[in-house]
Enzyme design. Structure first.
Site, PDB file in Angstrom:
ATOM      1  N   TRP A   1     -10.084  -7.917  12.032  1.00 51.06           N
ATOM      2  CA  TRP A   1      -9.359  -7.599  10.801  1.00 51.06           C
ATOM      3  C   TRP A   1      -7.863  -7.665  11.070  1.00 51.06           C
ATOM      4  CZ3 TRP A   1      -6.569  -2.776  10.278  1.00 51.06           C
ATOM      5  CH2 TRP A   1      -5.825  -2.721   9.082  1.00 51.06           C
TER       6      TRP A   1
ATOM      7  N   ASP B   1      -7.880 -11.729  -4.025  1.00 46.89           N
ATOM      8  CA  ASP B   1      -7.693 -10.594  -3.109  1.00 46.89           C
ATOM      9  C   ASP B   1      -7.883 -11.055  -1.663  1.00 46.89           C
ATOM     10  OD1 ASP B   1      -7.330  -7.870  -2.404  1.00 46.89           O
ATOM     11  OD2 ASP B   1      -9.507  -7.604  -2.268  1.00 46.89           O
TER      12      ASP B   1
ATOM     13  N   HIS C   1      -1.318   1.993   9.535  1.00 47.01           N
ATOM     14  CA  HIS C   1      -2.378   2.103   8.498  1.00 47.01           C
ATOM     15  C   HIS C   1      -2.987   3.496   8.618  1.00 47.01           C
ATOM     16  CE1 HIS C   1      -5.701   0.885   5.895  1.00 47.01           C
ATOM     17  NE2 HIS C   1      -5.170  -0.306   5.735  1.00 47.01           N
TER      18      HIS C   1
ATOM     19  N   ASN D   1       0.782  -1.239   0.000  1.00 51.29           N
ATOM     20  CA  ASN D   1       0.000   0.000   0.000  1.00 51.29           C
ATOM     21  C   ASN D   1       0.812   1.287   0.000  1.00 51.29           C
ATOM     22  OD1 ASN D   1      -2.419  -1.288  -0.155  1.00 51.29           O
ATOM     23  ND2 ASN D   1      -2.901  -1.137   2.024  1.00 51.29           N
TER      24      ASN D   1
ATOM     25  N   GLU E   1      -3.005  -0.518  -7.780  1.00 50.96           N
ATOM     26  CA  GLU E   1      -4.391  -0.635  -7.289  1.00 50.96           C
ATOM     27  C   GLU E   1      -4.963   0.773  -7.222  1.00 50.96           C
ATOM     28  OE1 GLU E   1      -5.503  -3.243  -3.745  1.00 50.96           O
ATOM     29  OE2 GLU E   1      -5.609  -1.260  -2.845  1.00 50.96           O
TER      30      GLU E   1
ATOM     31  N   ARG F   1     -14.794  -2.899   6.327  1.00 55.38           N
ATOM     32  CA  ARG F   1     -14.427  -4.209   5.799  1.00 55.38           C
ATOM     33  C   ARG F   1     -15.678  -4.975   5.367  1.00 55.38           C
ATOM     34  NH1 ARG F   1     -10.496  -2.270   4.949  1.00 55.38           N
ATOM     35  NH2 ARG F   1      -8.377  -2.701   5.622  1.00 55.38           N
TER      36      ARG F   1
ATOM     37  N   SER G   1       2.783  -2.123   5.109  1.00 52.07           N
ATOM     38  CA  SER G   1       3.816  -3.157   5.233  1.00 52.07           C
ATOM     39  C   SER G   1       5.172  -2.640   4.758  1.00 52.07           C
ATOM     40  CB  SER G   1       3.413  -4.390   4.439  1.00 52.07           C
ATOM     41  OG  SER G   1       3.287  -4.089   3.064  1.00 52.07           O
TER      42      SER G   1
HETATM   43  O1  SFD Z   1      -5.448  -4.302   2.682  1.00 56.53           O
HETATM   44  C1  SFD Z   1       5.707  -9.911  19.940  1.00 56.53           C
HETATM   45  N1  SFD Z   1      -1.542  -4.251   6.150  1.00 56.53           N
HETATM   46  C2  SFD Z   1      -1.312  -3.925   4.817  1.00 56.53           C
HETATM   47  N2  SFD Z   1      -0.182  -3.380   4.338  1.00 56.53           N
HETATM   48  C3  SFD Z   1       0.088  -3.301   2.986  1.00 56.53           C
HETATM   49  O2  SFD Z   1       1.145  -2.807   2.573  1.00 56.53           O
HETATM   50  N3  SFD Z   1      -0.841  -3.787   2.094  1.00 56.53           N
HETATM   51  C4  SFD Z   1      -2.043  -4.333   2.476  1.00 56.53           C
HETATM   52  O3  SFD Z   1      -2.796  -4.830   1.648  1.00 56.53           O
HETATM   53  C5  SFD Z   1      -2.363  -4.290   3.869  1.00 56.53           C
HETATM   54  N4  SFD Z   1      -3.620  -4.678   4.391  1.00 56.53           N
HETATM   55  C6  SFD Z   1      -3.566  -5.474   5.528  1.00 56.53           C
HETATM   56  C7  SFD Z   1      -2.556  -5.199   6.481  1.00 56.53           C
HETATM   57  C8  SFD Z   1      -2.578  -5.934   7.702  1.00 56.53           C
HETATM   58  C9  SFD Z   1      -3.554  -6.925   7.888  1.00 56.53           C
HETATM   59  C10 SFD Z   1      -3.582  -7.671   9.170  1.00 56.53           C
HETATM   60  C11 SFD Z   1      -4.506  -7.222   6.881  1.00 56.53           C
HETATM   61  C12 SFD Z   1      -4.503  -6.501   5.713  1.00 56.53           C
HETATM   62  C13 SFD Z   1      -5.504  -8.315   7.062  1.00 56.53           C
HETATM   63  C14 SFD Z   1      -0.751  -3.557   7.173  1.00 56.53           C
HETATM   64  C15 SFD Z   1       0.638  -4.136   7.446  1.00 56.53           C
HETATM   65  O4  SFD Z   1       0.570  -5.501   7.595  1.00 56.53           O
HETATM   66  C16 SFD Z   1       1.238  -3.463   8.690  1.00 56.53           C
HETATM   67  O5  SFD Z   1       1.318  -2.094   8.388  1.00 56.53           O
HETATM   68  C17 SFD Z   1       2.626  -3.950   9.111  1.00 56.53           C
HETATM   69  O6  SFD Z   1       2.670  -5.349   9.204  1.00 56.53           O
HETATM   70  C18 SFD Z   1       3.046  -3.358  10.466  1.00 56.53           C
HETATM   71  O7  SFD Z   1       4.314  -3.835  10.805  1.00 56.53           O
HETATM   72  P1  SFD Z   1       4.800  -4.002  12.352  1.00 56.53           P
HETATM   73  O8  SFD Z   1       6.154  -4.606  12.301  1.00 56.53           O
HETATM   74  O9  SFD Z   1       4.616  -2.732  13.078  1.00 56.53           O
HETATM   75  O10 SFD Z   1       3.757  -5.070  12.988  1.00 56.53           O
HETATM   76  P2  SFD Z   1       3.572  -6.631  12.651  1.00 56.53           P
HETATM   77  O11 SFD Z   1       3.971  -6.927  11.246  1.00 56.53           O
HETATM   78  O12 SFD Z   1       2.165  -6.960  13.025  1.00 56.53           O
HETATM   79  O13 SFD Z   1       4.589  -7.385  13.629  1.00 56.53           O
HETATM   80  C19 SFD Z   1       4.421  -7.464  15.021  1.00 56.53           C
HETATM   81  C20 SFD Z   1       5.419  -8.475  15.550  1.00 56.53           C
HETATM   82  O14 SFD Z   1       5.517  -8.436  16.968  1.00 56.53           O
HETATM   83  C21 SFD Z   1       5.412  -9.753  17.493  1.00 56.53           C
HETATM   84  N5  SFD Z   1       4.934  -9.620  18.863  1.00 56.53           N
HETATM   85  N6  SFD Z   1       6.950 -10.416  20.013  1.00 56.53           N
HETATM   86  C22 SFD Z   1       7.461 -10.624  21.249  1.00 56.53           C
HETATM   87  N7  SFD Z   1       6.773 -10.332  22.394  1.00 56.53           N
HETATM   88  C23 SFD Z   1       5.517  -9.818  22.340  1.00 56.53           C
HETATM   89  N8  SFD Z   1       4.863  -9.526  23.475  1.00 56.53           N
HETATM   90  C24 SFD Z   1       4.934  -9.600  21.070  1.00 56.53           C
HETATM   91  N9  SFD Z   1       3.714  -9.133  20.651  1.00 56.53           N
HETATM   92  C25 SFD Z   1       3.744  -9.143  19.312  1.00 56.53           C
HETATM   93  C26 SFD Z   1       4.497 -10.466  16.524  1.00 56.53           C
HETATM   94  O15 SFD Z   1       4.585 -11.865  16.620  1.00 56.53           O
HETATM   95  C27 SFD Z   1       5.062  -9.929  15.206  1.00 56.53           C
HETATM   96  O16 SFD Z   1       6.249 -10.595  14.853  1.00 56.53           O
HETATM   97  S1  SFD Z   1      -5.033  -3.832   3.955  1.00 56.53           S
HETATM   98  O17 SFD Z   1      -6.073  -4.120   4.887  1.00 56.53           O
HETATM   99  O18 SFD Z   1      -4.654  -2.462   3.945  1.00 56.53           O
HETATM  100  P1  AMP Z   2      -7.976  -1.064   2.625  1.00 54.60           P
HETATM  101  O1  AMP Z   2      -8.220  -2.299   1.846  1.00 54.60           O
HETATM  102  O2  AMP Z   2      -9.221  -0.374   3.065  1.00 54.60           O
HETATM  103  O3  AMP Z   2      -6.990  -1.274   3.733  1.00 54.60           O
HETATM  104  O4  AMP Z   2      -7.272  -0.039   1.636  1.00 54.60           O
HETATM  105  C1  AMP Z   2      -6.074  -0.276   0.973  1.00 54.60           C
HETATM  106  C2  AMP Z   2      -5.535   1.044   0.495  1.00 54.60           C
HETATM  107  O5  AMP Z   2      -6.496   1.721  -0.292  1.00 54.60           O
HETATM  108  C3  AMP Z   2      -5.187   2.015   1.610  1.00 54.60           C
HETATM  109  O6  AMP Z   2      -4.082   2.760   1.166  1.00 54.60           O
HETATM  110  C4  AMP Z   2      -6.416   2.878   1.734  1.00 54.60           C
HETATM  111  O7  AMP Z   2      -6.125   4.144   2.274  1.00 54.60           O
HETATM  112  C5  AMP Z   2      -6.865   2.977   0.285  1.00 54.60           C
HETATM  113  N1  AMP Z   2      -8.329   3.121   0.106  1.00 54.60           N
HETATM  114  C6  AMP Z   2      -9.276   2.213   0.446  1.00 54.60           C
HETATM  115  N2  AMP Z   2     -10.499   2.645   0.111  1.00 54.60           N
HETATM  116  C7  AMP Z   2     -10.329   3.858  -0.469  1.00 54.60           C
HETATM  117  C8  AMP Z   2     -11.201   4.825  -1.037  1.00 54.60           C
HETATM  118  N3  AMP Z   2     -12.532   4.639  -1.089  1.00 54.60           N
HETATM  119  N4  AMP Z   2     -10.657   5.966  -1.520  1.00 54.60           N
HETATM  120  C9  AMP Z   2      -9.326   6.181  -1.488  1.00 54.60           C
HETATM  121  N5  AMP Z   2      -8.437   5.305  -0.967  1.00 54.60           N
HETATM  122  C10 AMP Z   2      -8.931   4.163  -0.470  1.00 54.60           C
END
Ligand code: SFD
Ligand code: AMP
Length: 636
Positions: A219, A353, A390, A65, A129, A250, A442
């Site tokens: 989520w 997806d 996010h 993203n 996207e 969602r 990510s």
């Molecule tokens: O569509 C301990 N994210 C998305 N990012 C994208 O780039 N594209 C997407 O498509 C994304 N989408 C999405 C995303 C996340 C999820 C869950 C879904 C969909 C379903 C966001 C990214 O994943 C997110 O921004 C990053 O992963 C954040 O990275 P970070 O490192 O801050 O967090 P992490 O990856 O969750 O890792 C956490 C770690 O800590 C560990 N942990 N270890 C030891 N002791 C403890 N007490 C601990 N507690 C946690 C975990 O095991 C893990 O290793 S979409 O929706 O936008």
């Molecule tokens: P999401 O699946 O909602 O996590 O969105 C993935 C990416 O698309 C993120 O960068 C969001 O900010 C962006 N996004 C989702 N929906 C919209 C929307 N309706 N308009 C603009 N950006 C969006």
């Protein structure tokens, strides 16, 4: 039955300790290992899970993203800063956002080099996207990123299935961390010259929509329990934007993402009567100018308009998947063979997806006989999550990049030397752990982890003293952390049901109480995301009882001991959230939360960050300092 006396203490000494093994921590490991090797330093990583499948990306993702396309001239760094400023209703650390934006593309290029399939068009360009998002076949995304971190560190420097609880402190300096193995009777003491806290965000602080048979479904990953926020708060670090929870829209119940539908498939969301709230309610956005009238419309305001429809009795809200697919395929109408092929392709993409990152949504579609090319699907706002990566913004307040921070920013307290160091010496963070710098996702989290890793090594080189760890502090922490096992073992025989006992409370019951308080008093789903000063005051009163009972948590085994500390960590995140909600007397992010006693956006008084610090020296969870910090824009 296990007792604390059954535990051995394992001591690990290192230079840089990385707590967590997620996207950001893997970036930290990759970068820090490079600089550490040059300087003869040791880097150790510890994760509560196995890093190839841990954290938010465990299941995989279908898009990256944050990709700026800076080198190719697609966008400028300034464009990205303006985008984040707009989406967060003016509240963002632009120095940090700029810094991540200038490094993020190189992380994406590394992912591709490591084998991540990124979609390409006929000209070999990434398939977008949206403006900032690119499509991937990402079911093994985390495996690839973790492998690179593992190769950089060496297996001998990685501890998996060790749950980190508390920081080790030497005065105002962080010198390590303590935790326990989730598999063996081992208490871990990590001593380090610098520590990186990257244990993700906080899920299940609020009552989830999925209760009963769906309990645990959310989520964001349910195993991220606020460990980073707890760790930084307990170390005494200043926190920022802890009021900015994220409420994603969602697909209902399966929590499937909507981004690909809105951006790639150009789908519309409508109410049950076919009305399009983004069009019909456009005028309402003027109330939130300049953000409501700017572009793109911030995520919270998109939520807000849909919620307004729901509250007026126009729900459910639907994603018009069938219409979107038909519209795209229509361009092939004159070529029946092409049309059929395109329909099949789109159908595959729609399922993939979900299969790439939210498999449960695909299962739900299958279970409900939903063919996305034939019928629309219900969408809904989720329960609140705390994630800095996010479109939420909670997390630690960290030092910015010295070459970007302006004089005015420096004066306001944006920079104290080492990039991404918290206000606690030797304690660094990134990803979901760092606040006010949303939209890193990510890729940006990985890049930010790299920034923090490099700075942490620089800090160690300048402060290369052996960590001074007070053994009395370690002993005290061992006693406290393992106490739930003894409490259970010593009292379980006094009642006929191990779940019900006057001497202890099980973590599951405790979690339900926390979630009820947060839902009803701090603006959860059940309260239509609405709260007020008086509700928060009452919520705090109930939290007092909860804190009191947190000392009476009992654990039957290592699994429950993990649950105990996850819930204690959630409780601290919850409390800080309440304090921030109470302090900010306005409604800046409608659609994320509403203050019913301060319904309007108030630019004059509240265009600022709210920062909080727990007064560590008091040892009392109620003692905090909250303050306003100016928002200073980059001159762009
Ligand atoms: O569509 C301990 N994210 C998305 N990012 C994208 O780039 N594209 C997407 O498509 C994304 N989408 C999405 C995303 C996340 C999820 C869950 C879904 C969909 C379903 C966001 C990214 O994943 C997110 O921004 C990053 O992963 C954040 O990275 P970070 O490192 O801050 O967090 P992490 O990856 O969750 O890792 C956490 C770690 O800590 C560990 N942990 N270890 C030891 N002791 C403890 N007490 C601990 N507690 C946690 C975990 O095991 C893990 O290793 S979409 O929706 O936008
Ligand atoms: P999401 O699946 O909602 O996590 O969105 C993935 C990416 O698309 C993120 O960068 C969001 O900010 C962006 N996004 C989702 N929906 C919209 C929307 N309706 N308009 C603009 N950006 C969006």
């Amino acid at each position: 039955m296990i007792k604390s006396s059954d535990f051995e203490t394992v001591v690990v000494e290192t230079d840089l300790l990385i707590c967590g093994g997620g996207m950001a921590a893997c970036g930290t490991a990759f970068e820090a290992a490079y600089w550490a090797k040059k300087n003869g330093l040791k880097v150790t990583l510890v994760d509560k899970a196995a890093i190839t499948r841990s954290g938010a990306v465990a299941m995989g993702l279908s898009a990256i993203n944050q990709y700026v396309g800076y080198g190719a001239g697609d966008n400028t760094l300034e464009d990205y800063v303006r985008y984040v400023r707009q989406d967060l209703m003016g509240i963002s650390r632009e120095d940090i956002v700029y810094d991540i934006a200038r490094h993020v593309d190189s992380s994406v290029h590394l992912f591709e080099k490591w084998g991540l399939p990124i979609w390409k068009d006929a000209d070999g360009k990434y398939v977008h996207e949206g403006r900032w998002q690119i499509m991937i076949n990402g079911e093994s995304y985390k495996v690839l990123v973790a492998e690179a971190a593992k190769n950089a560190l060496g297996d001998e420097n990685i501890y998996e299935r060790v749950f980190i609880v508390d920081p080790l402190m030497d005065g105002d300096k962080c010198v390590g961390a303590v935790g326990f193995s989730t598999r063996e009777n081992q208490f871990y003491v990590f001593k380090a010259k610098a520590v990186y806290a990257g244990m993700g965000g906080a899920v299940h602080v609020f009552r989830p929509r999925s209760t009963g048979e769906g309990l645990g479904r959310s989520w964001y990953p349910p195993f991220n329990s606020g460990s980073t926020a707890y760790f930084t708060i307990k170390a005494g670090a200043e926190m920022t934007c802890q009021e900015i929870r994220f409420i994603p829209i969602r697909f209902k119940d399966g929590y499937g993402p909507v981004g690909a539908w809105f951006l790639l498939f150009k789908s519309r969301a409508t109410n049950a009567f076919g009305g399009e709230y983004m069009v019909e309610r456009k005028a309402e956005l003027e109330e939130y100018a300049p953000y409501g009238t700017g572009k793109p419309i911030p995520a919270c305001l998109r939520n807000h308009l849909g919620m307004e429809d729901m509250y007026e009795g126009k729900g459910p809200i639907y994603m018009q998947t069938a219409e979107a697919i038909q519209n795209i395929a229509a361009s092939y109408k004159d070529d029946p063979k092409g049309f059929k092929k395109k329909m099949k392709e789109l159908e595959n993409e729609a399922w993939e997806d979900f299969l790439d990152m939210t498999i449960s949504q695909a299962i739900l579609w299958a279970g409900m006989n939903i063919q996305p090319e034939e019928v629309p699907s219900e969408i809904a706002p989720c329960e609140p999550y705390f994630i800095g990566s996010h479109s939420g913004a909670s997390g630690a307040w960290v030092s910015g990049p010295s070459d970007i921070v302006t004089d005015e920013m420096k004066k306001a307290g944006y920079d104290w030397g080492y990039n991404h160091m918290t206000t606690v010496k030797g304690l660094f963070s990134a990803g979901d752990g760092v606040g006010a710098s949303s939209h890193k996702f990510s890729s940006g989290s990985h890049a930010e982890g790299r920034i923090a890793g490099k700075a942490a090594i620089a800090y160690i080189l300048d402060n290369n003293d052996a960590p001074n760890v007070d053994e009395a502090q370690v002993e005290e922490l061992r006693k406290t952390i393992l106490a739930p096992l003894d409490l259970f073992a010593d009292n379980v025989s006094y009642s006929s049901d191990p779940e019900i006992n006057p001497a202890y409370c099980k973590p599951r019951q405790y979690m339900f109480r926390l979630q009820k308080i947060m839902d009803e008093y701090a603006g959860g789903v059940g309260s239509q995301f609405t709260t007020s000063g008086k509700l928060l005051e009452k919520g705090k009163e109930l939290m007092d009882f909860l804190f009191e009972d947190s000392e009476k948590l009992g654990a039957e085994d290592l699994h429950e001991l993990t649950r105990v500390w996850e819930n204690v960590q959630r409780t601290w995140m919850a409390y800080d959230h309440i304090l921030h909600l109470e302090f900010r007397e306005e409604t800046r992010w409608p659609g994320y939360y509403y203050r019913s006693d301060f319904k309007k956006l108030n630019e004059a008084d509240w265009k600022c960050f709210v920062n909080s610090s727990w007064k560590r020296e008091t040892g009392d969870y109620k003692q905090w300092e909250l303050k306003k910090v100016p928002v200073i824009n980059l001159p762009i």
